[in-house]
Design a protein around this motif. Structure first.
Motif, PDB file in Angstrom:
ATOM      1  N   ASP A 183      -2.870   2.037   5.653  1.00 20.13           N
ATOM      2  CA  ASP A 183      -3.581   2.924   4.735  1.00 20.13           C
ATOM      3  C   ASP A 183      -2.576   3.693   3.891  1.00 20.13           C
ATOM      4  O   ASP A 183      -1.367   3.562   4.057  1.00 20.13           O
ATOM      5  CB  ASP A 183      -4.445   3.913   5.538  1.00 20.13           C
ATOM      6  N   TRP A 184      -3.082   4.553   2.997  1.00 19.87           N
ATOM      7  CA  TRP A 184      -2.200   5.481   2.284  1.00 19.87           C
ATOM      8  C   TRP A 184      -2.439   6.893   2.773  1.00 19.87           C
ATOM      9  O   TRP A 184      -3.514   7.227   3.271  1.00 19.87           O
ATOM     10  CB  TRP A 184      -2.344   5.393   0.775  1.00 19.87           C
ATOM     11  N   HIS A 185      -1.408   7.746   2.583  1.00 17.82           N
ATOM     12  CA  HIS A 185      -1.446   9.107   3.108  1.00 17.82           C
ATOM     13  C   HIS A 185      -0.746  10.044   2.131  1.00 17.82           C
ATOM     14  O   HIS A 185       0.097   9.607   1.343  1.00 17.82           O
ATOM     15  CB  HIS A 185      -0.699   9.207   4.455  1.00 17.82           C
ATOM     16  N   THR A 186      -1.062  11.330   2.222  1.00 20.59           N
ATOM     17  CA  THR A 186      -0.258  12.313   1.496  1.00 20.59           C
ATOM     18  C   THR A 186       0.828  12.814   2.445  1.00 20.59           C
ATOM     19  O   THR A 186       0.570  13.053   3.625  1.00 20.59           O
ATOM     20  CB  THR A 186      -1.119  13.503   1.016  1.00 20.59           C
ATOM     21  N   LYS A 187       2.039  12.960   1.916  1.00 26.46           N
ATOM     22  CA  LYS A 187       3.190  13.378   2.723  1.00 26.46           C
ATOM     23  C   LYS A 187       3.981  14.442   1.972  1.00 26.46           C
ATOM     24  O   LYS A 187       3.842  14.609   0.756  1.00 26.46           O
ATOM     25  CB  LYS A 187       4.102  12.177   3.015  1.00 26.46           C
TER      26      LYS A 187
END
Length: 202
Positions: A183-187
């Motif tokens: 998935d994609w994530h905010t970091k």
């Protein structure tokens, strides 16, 4: 006696006339029903033909819309690649990307590295393209993308094009976007991660 015979004859004639009228009326009704039935059958057949034509028309329109979209994407790709493809970039789907698997950098350094290589930090154009990129990533890897909400929290922007991107499934806990095989994530933008570059701006 003669009058009685005339009366009986008149009665017989009237009965015959009534019978003839009934027969004619029944014949007329039968003819009308036959005509109406035939007209109904013709109308039904015409409606079925029209429905088939409409169905075929919708299928043709859908097919044309799909082909038009394919042509637009191909044209967009051609416009983007009037300049030569930078070294080390590989074709994934319809566009060219470079995936850095070894070294790790923070988001800002990764964006600068991609520019030095002749591209930009990557941003998936659609779900199909993102899925193809995911297949190239390492199992435990986390890779920077060219999407952030540094200007306005919650308003994610494509670094290359400046176009806003809406993510309904992402909670914007941090400002920069990364991608893994899941998935994609905010970091945190200052975390060191692998990164993905794209050869074009869009």
């Amino acid at each position: 006696m003669a009058e009685l015979k005339l009366s009986l004859r008149d009665t017989k004639i009237r009965e015959i006339q009534q019978s003839v009228e009934i027969i004619i009326e029944n014949k007329m009704k039968a003819m009308q029903q036959g005509i109406l039935s035939a007209m109904d059958n013709k109308m039904q057949a015409m409606l079925e033909k029209l429905e088939k034509k409409l169905e075929n028309s919708v299928e043709v329109q859908n097919g044309l819309a799909s082909k038009f979209q394919d042509l637009q994407e191909s044209l967009s790709s051609l416009k983007n690649f009037t300049k030569p493809i930078p070294p080390k970039f590989e074709q994934i789907g319809e566009r060219y990307f470079y995936i850095e698997h070894k070294s790790k950098q923070n988001w800002f350094a990764a964006a600068n590295t991609c520019r030095q290589m002749g591209g930009h930090l990557a941003s998936g154009r659609n779900e199909k393209e993102v899925r193809l990129i995911m297949k190239k990533l390492h199992v435990n890897g986390d890779y920077w993308l060219g999407v952030n909400n540094l200007a306005n929290q919650g308003d994610f922007v494509n670094l290359g094009s400046g176009i806003s991107i809406y993510f309904d499934e992402i909670i914007p806990n941090f400002r920069c976007l990364s991608l893994s095989i899941r998935d994609w994530h905010t970091k945190d933008c200052y975390d060191n991660k692998h990164f993905i570059c794209q050869a074009d701006e869009i």
